[in-house]
Design a protein around this motif. Structure first.
Motif, PDB file in Angstrom:
ATOM      1  N   ILE A  59      45.071  75.155  48.161  1.00  0.00           N
ATOM      2  CA  ILE A  59      44.332  76.390  48.408  1.00  0.00           C
ATOM      3  C   ILE A  59      45.269  77.590  48.362  1.00  0.00           C
ATOM      4  CG2 ILE A  59      44.412  76.683  50.932  1.00  0.00           C
ATOM      5  CD1 ILE A  59      41.276  76.791  48.744  1.00  0.00           C
ATOM      6  N   GLN A  60      46.496  77.429  48.817  1.00  0.00           N
ATOM      7  CA  GLN A  60      47.479  78.511  48.718  1.00  0.00           C
ATOM      8  C   GLN A  60      47.809  78.794  47.256  1.00  0.00           C
ATOM      9  OE1 GLN A  60      50.581  76.884  51.211  1.00  0.00           O
ATOM     10  NE2 GLN A  60      49.996  78.138  52.968  1.00  0.00           N
ATOM     11  N   THR A 110      45.016  80.923  45.631  1.00  0.00           N
ATOM     12  CA  THR A 110      45.032  82.361  45.926  1.00  0.00           C
ATOM     13  C   THR A 110      46.214  83.052  45.256  1.00  0.00           C
ATOM     14  OG1 THR A 110      46.215  81.965  48.025  1.00  0.00           O
ATOM     15  CG2 THR A 110      43.808  82.108  48.119  1.00  0.00           C
ATOM     16  N   ALA A 153      40.283  79.473  51.508  1.00  0.00           N
ATOM     17  CA  ALA A 153      41.546  79.489  52.259  1.00  0.00           C
ATOM     18  C   ALA A 153      41.289  79.812  53.722  1.00  0.00           C
ATOM     19  CB  ALA A 153      42.502  80.500  51.642  1.00  0.00           C
ATOM     20  N   GLU A 184      42.518  85.892  55.290  1.00  0.00           N
ATOM     21  CA  GLU A 184      41.873  85.384  54.079  1.00  0.00           C
ATOM     22  C   GLU A 184      40.397  85.802  54.020  1.00  0.00           C
ATOM     23  OE1 GLU A 184      43.291  84.183  51.579  1.00  0.00           O
ATOM     24  OE2 GLU A 184      45.260  83.651  52.350  1.00  0.00           O
TER      25      GLU A 184
END
Length: 267
Positions: free
Chosen positions: A110-111, A114, A127, A143
């Motif tokens: 998820i990091q 982004t 996130a 987030e």
């Protein structure tokens, strides 16, 4: 005779090693980028196939191969399309990692999503959910704020309300959630905001108000099992146990795979 026994053990071990090797060769072959030089609809099917292969590795607990296959998939997507598509794949895989309890890969992917697509509101919302589930509320709030900034106002504001409630700011959480409901009445996930609003009332121990709020939401969205589960939970809190059991039974009848209803009834 011991020599023959030993030879049989070696042959069995060799056969198993050979089978594992062939299995890995087959898995690796599916991830060869050269096999993806095909018409667009075939590429779409291929990406889905690769993601299923990654999920299979997650379910086996094979993090290294899941990570390796994911890197190959994302590299190919970045080379052949907009970053948003790679970000969506990472978000999807992060959800799968969450489902098998692999929080390390969930957060890693998820990091990365982004970072690849910093203007993708959906990735920021995902996130936020990931950080919230890990009780990292400051990062979750950031987030959710980014999700709002890049176009998902309802998702972001409802998420921020959830963070406020989790950190004890219930009055502020209720106001922000009501604001999101008022501002985005036609949002396809409006039911999520209404569920959050009802849950905040429940946390405030305003049970009559919470029950009325759930009733209103269910009237608008009768097919949302989460709303019906929330209502049943409020009935339980009010010690209206017979009604709660009937509500859970009705949910299980309509939604046989609804785990919250099964757990609620068991309690």
């Amino acid at each position: 005779w011991t020599k023959n026994f030993a030879n049989k053990k070696v042959r069995r071990r060799s056969k198993r090693h050979s089978e594992l090797y062939e299995e890995r060769i087959e898995e690796d072959a599916e991830f060869e980028p050269s096999s993806w030089s095909a018409p667009i609809h075939e590429k779409f099917i291929s990406v889905g196939k690769q993601k299923r292969g990654i999920v299979a590795q997650l379910e086996k607990g094979n993090d290294s191969r899941a990570r390796s296959f994911t890197e190959q998939l994302i590299t190919w997507q970045l080379q052949n399309g907009a970053p948003v598509y790679a970000a969506k794949s990472l978000c999807s895989l992060a959800q799968e990692a969450h489902h098998v309890g692999n929080t390390a890969l969930q957060l890693e992917w998820i990091q990365r999503a982004t970072q690849i697509a910093p203007e993708d509101a959906w990735a920021h919302g995902q996130a936020g959910d990931a950080y919230f589930s890990m009780f990292r509320f400051n990062e979750a709030n950031s987030e959710y704020e980014a999700a709002s900034l890049w176009g998902m106002g309802r998702r972001g504001e409802t998420g921020q309300a959830k963070v406020l409630a989790a950190t004890g700011h219930l009055d502020d959480a209720l106001r922000l959630c009501q604001l999101a409901i008022n501002k985005y009445p036609n949002d396809p996930e409006d039911h999520c905001s209404r569920a959050q609003y009802s849950e905040i009332l429940r946390q405030m121990w305003r049970l009559e108000d919470a029950l009325l709020s759930y009733d209103d939401a269910i009237e608008l969205y009768p097919d949302q099992s989460s709303l019906r589960c929330g209502r049943a939970a409020v009935l339980t809190d009010m010690s209206r146990l017979t009604e709660a059991m009937e509500a859970y039974d009705a949910i299980i009848h309509d939604f046989p795979d609804e785990l919250f209803a099964l757990a609620g009834r068991a309690d």
